[in-house]
Scaffold this motif. Structure first.
Motif, mmCIF file in Angstrom:
data_model
loop_
_atom_site.group_PDB
_atom_site.id
_atom_site.type_symbol
_atom_site.label_atom_id
_atom_site.label_comp_id
_atom_site.label_asym_id
_atom_site.label_seq_id
_atom_site.Cartn_x
_atom_site.Cartn_y
_atom_site.Cartn_z
ATOM 1 N N LEU A 70 0.829 -1.211 0.000
ATOM 2 C CA LEU A 70 0.000 0.000 0.000
ATOM 3 C C LEU A 70 0.861 1.257 0.000
ATOM 4 O O LEU A 70 0.593 2.213 -0.735
ATOM 5 C CB LEU A 70 -0.934 0.000 1.214
ATOM 6 C CG LEU A 70 -1.949 -1.138 1.300
ATOM 7 C CD1 LEU A 70 -2.813 -0.972 2.548
ATOM 8 C CD2 LEU A 70 -2.815 -1.185 0.052
ATOM 9 N N ALA A 71 1.914 1.258 0.813
ATOM 10 C CA ALA A 71 2.793 2.420 0.884
ATOM 11 C C ALA A 71 3.561 2.598 -0.421
ATOM 12 O O ALA A 71 3.656 3.714 -0.954
ATOM 13 C CB ALA A 71 3.766 2.264 2.049
ATOM 14 N N ALA A 72 4.107 1.514 -0.934
ATOM 15 C CA ALA A 72 4.892 1.598 -2.168
ATOM 16 C C ALA A 72 4.032 2.058 -3.339
ATOM 17 O O ALA A 72 4.462 2.887 -4.155
ATOM 18 C CB ALA A 72 5.523 0.236 -2.475
ATOM 19 N N GLU A 73 2.807 1.562 -3.410
ATOM 20 C CA GLU A 73 1.914 1.949 -4.499
ATOM 21 C C GLU A 73 1.572 3.438 -4.417
ATOM 22 O O GLU A 73 1.529 4.141 -5.440
ATOM 23 C CB GLU A 73 0.637 1.110 -4.454
ATOM 24 C CG GLU A 73 -0.298 1.340 -5.624
ATOM 25 C CD GLU A 73 -1.460 0.368 -5.609
ATOM 26 O OE1 GLU A 73 -1.517 -0.484 -6.507
ATOM 27 O OE2 GLU A 73 -2.289 0.450 -4.684
ATOM 28 N N ALA A 74 1.340 3.931 -3.208
ATOM 29 C CA ALA A 74 1.003 5.346 -3.027
ATOM 30 C C ALA A 74 2.146 6.246 -3.501
ATOM 31 O O ALA A 74 1.917 7.273 -4.148
ATOM 32 C CB ALA A 74 0.683 5.626 -1.565
ATOM 33 N N VAL A 75 3.370 5.850 -3.195
ATOM 34 C CA VAL A 75 4.521 6.657 -3.604
ATOM 35 C C VAL A 75 4.751 6.543 -5.108
ATOM 36 O O VAL A 75 5.031 7.538 -5.782
ATOM 37 C CB VAL A 75 5.787 6.241 -2.830
ATOM 38 C CG1 VAL A 75 7.010 6.969 -3.364
ATOM 39 C CG2 VAL A 75 5.605 6.527 -1.340
ATOM 40 N N ALA A 76 4.615 5.337 -5.658
ATOM 41 C CA ALA A 76 4.820 5.136 -7.097
ATOM 42 C C ALA A 76 3.868 6.001 -7.923
ATOM 43 O O ALA A 76 4.211 6.450 -9.015
ATOM 44 C CB ALA A 76 4.651 3.664 -7.448
ATOM 45 N N LYS A 77 2.670 6.250 -7.387
ATOM 46 C CA LYS A 77 1.657 7.028 -8.112
ATOM 47 C C LYS A 77 1.802 8.539 -7.889
ATOM 48 O O LYS A 77 1.104 9.333 -8.516
ATOM 49 C CB LYS A 77 0.256 6.587 -7.668
ATOM 50 C CG LYS A 77 -0.121 5.194 -8.155
ATOM 51 C CD LYS A 77 -1.288 4.599 -7.379
ATOM 52 C CE LYS A 77 -2.489 5.517 -7.286
ATOM 53 N NZ LYS A 77 -3.618 4.887 -6.563
ATOM 54 N N SER A 78 2.690 8.940 -6.992
ATOM 55 C CA SER A 78 2.833 10.351 -6.644
ATOM 56 C C SER A 78 3.659 11.100 -7.691
ATOM 57 O O SER A 78 4.412 10.503 -8.469
ATOM 58 C CB SER A 78 3.497 10.496 -5.274
ATOM 59 O OG SER A 78 2.703 9.904 -4.264
ATOM 60 N N ALA A 79 3.543 12.409 -7.668
ATOM 61 C CA ALA A 79 4.321 13.252 -8.587
ATOM 62 C C ALA A 79 5.809 13.121 -8.257
ATOM 63 O O ALA A 79 6.199 13.120 -7.087
ATOM 64 C CB ALA A 79 3.878 14.701 -8.458
ATOM 65 N N PRO A 80 6.663 13.013 -9.291
ATOM 66 C CA PRO A 80 8.107 12.881 -9.059
ATOM 67 C C PRO A 80 8.770 14.235 -8.811
ATOM 68 O O PRO A 80 9.625 14.681 -9.579
ATOM 69 C CB PRO A 80 8.594 12.243 -10.362
ATOM 70 C CG PRO A 80 7.662 12.775 -11.406
ATOM 71 C CD PRO A 80 6.324 12.899 -10.722
ATOM 72 N N ASP A 81 8.377 14.873 -7.721
ATOM 73 C CA ASP A 81 8.882 16.216 -7.443
ATOM 74 C C ASP A 81 9.675 16.305 -6.144
ATOM 75 O O ASP A 81 10.113 17.387 -5.745
ATOM 76 C CB ASP A 81 7.718 17.214 -7.402
ATOM 77 C CG ASP A 81 6.613 16.791 -6.437
ATOM 78 O OD1 ASP A 81 6.828 15.850 -5.634
ATOM 79 O OD2 ASP A 81 5.521 17.392 -6.490
ATOM 80 N N GLY A 82 9.857 15.150 -5.487
ATOM 81 C CA GLY A 82 10.634 15.144 -4.249
ATOM 82 C C GLY A 82 9.830 15.420 -3.000
ATOM 83 O O GLY A 82 10.384 15.438 -1.898
ATOM 84 N N TYR A 83 8.502 15.605 -3.143
ATOM 85 C CA TYR A 83 7.686 15.920 -1.973
ATOM 86 C C TYR A 83 6.956 14.701 -1.404
ATOM 87 O O TYR A 83 6.253 14.814 -0.408
ATOM 88 C CB TYR A 83 6.703 17.045 -2.302
ATOM 89 C CG TYR A 83 7.422 18.359 -2.486
ATOM 90 C CD1 TYR A 83 7.796 19.118 -1.381
ATOM 91 C CD2 TYR A 83 7.770 18.813 -3.751
ATOM 92 C CE1 TYR A 83 8.491 20.310 -1.537
ATOM 93 C CE2 TYR A 83 8.466 20.011 -3.922
ATOM 94 C CZ TYR A 83 8.827 20.749 -2.803
ATOM 95 O OH TYR A 83 9.520 21.920 -2.959
ATOM 96 N N THR A 84 7.143 13.543 -2.050
ATOM 97 C CA THR A 84 6.651 12.278 -1.501
ATOM 98 C C THR A 84 7.757 11.245 -1.664
ATOM 99 O O THR A 84 8.200 10.962 -2.781
ATOM 100 C CB THR A 84 5.388 11.782 -2.226
ATOM 101 O OG1 THR A 84 4.366 12.781 -2.122
ATOM 102 C CG2 THR A 84 4.879 10.492 -1.602
#
Length: 319
Positions: A70-84
């Motif tokens: 669940l955690a990995a999926e949430a981060v993988a889907k986040s914007a690649p801007d360094g804020y997640t």
């Protein structure tokens, strides 16, 4: 020509400004475990250091469940801007071996691996029911009674399970796997004599070994540990080349801008090098680790391949 030079200068200036600006707002550090566990503890220490080093708040967000998927999926889907960011551990590279048909991300390609910042050494421990004092005696007993000795792990497909199966293959012995739903019960039953042995992370057994409730036979590290200087490495004890560290590290979504990646890697390196980090990790039975960038990516790729192969051989697949 002049216009091209002006454009290049503008790009360089913009890149430098972006690097200097990051981070402009709070950064989420997502952890796939509940608060209080080793990954969470190291993540919070890293977040505290990063907050001071970069002058912006780094907030740990716990998202336990589904073996950190669940955690990995949430981060993988986040914007690649360094804020997640994802603060992960060794089990991240086991996801492709166990959940290949169920995950919506690639454990390597969906992320920008930044740095491994800490390791937890693995140690082979035995309980009071198994009266052996050396690795040689343990192996002799296992070979004399193939399949009779038992080993406890925090669960099927856990890092302890994979580490033990690699050990069994290297030493050509056979033992009976007893999986638990977590390390605490496994270690409790080991002390109580219900199981014979466990390849456990040092942090989960250090107090018990120091108090004499468990016997440490060998540590799966290149060198002896300062916490257990009397315990030999597997190399010294006759099983050359066997190592099984559990790592803890920082990953970001794939596509992270190079300037942000550089700043985060620099911060992670600083955390690993800090004296306060070494002291806090030592108390947890851990050690600082500084594996960043391409080296960290190569490590993850190698682990994914190794665990996939082992899972196929064992017929392992998560329910």
């Amino acid at each position: 020509m002049k216009s091209k030079l002006s454009a290049l200068a503008a790009l360089l200036l913009a890149a430098g400004a972006a690097h200097a600006a990051y981070p402009e707002r709070p950064v989420r550090v997502v952890v796939g475990f509940s608060p209080g566990g080793p990954t969470d503890v190291v993540a919070r220490a890293f977040a505290s250091y990063a907050s001071q080093a970069l002058g912006q708040t780094f907030v740990v967000e716990n998202r336990p469940g589904a073996n950190t998927i669940l955690a990995a999926e949430a981060v993988a889907k986040s914007a690649p801007d360094g804020y997640t960011l994802l603060f992960g551990a060794t089990n991240h590279t086991m996801i492709p071996a166990l959940y290949a048909d169920r995950v919506k991300f690639d454990a390597l390609k969906s992320f920008t691996p930044l740095c491994a910042v800490a390791v937890s050494p693995t140690v082979l421990v035995t309980g009071p029911a198994l009266k052996v004092g050396t690795l040689d005696a343990f192996l002799a007993r296992a070979r004399a009674e193939p399949g009779r000795l038992t080993y406890a792990t925090p669960g099927t497909g856990s890092s302890g399970h994979f580490a033990t199966e690699q050990f069994l293959r290297q030493t050509r012995i056979s033992m009976n796997h007893i999986p638990y739903k977590g390390a605490a019960q496994a270690i409790s039953d080991l002390m109580g004599g219900q199981v014979d042995s466990s390849l456990a992370t040092l942090g989960s057994v250090l107090p018990q070994v120091q108090s004499g409730k468990l016997t440490a036979l060998a540590v799966a590290t290149p060198r002896r540990l300062p916490q257990l200087p009397q315990v030999p490495t597997f190399d010294e004890a006759g099983v050359p080349g066997y190592t099984a560290d559990a790592w803890y590290g920082v990953l970001a979504p794939a596509g992270l801008p190079p300037d942000v990646r550089s700043r985060l890697e620099e911060t992670a390196r600083g955390f690993s090098q800090a004296d306060a980090t070494a002291k806090s990790l030592d108390a947890l039975g851990m050690q600082p680790r500084q594996t960043c960038g391409d080296a960290f990516t190569a490590q993850l790729s190698n682990e994914i391949d190794t665990y996939r192969k082992l899972a196929r051989e064992l017929g392992l697949k998560a329910d």
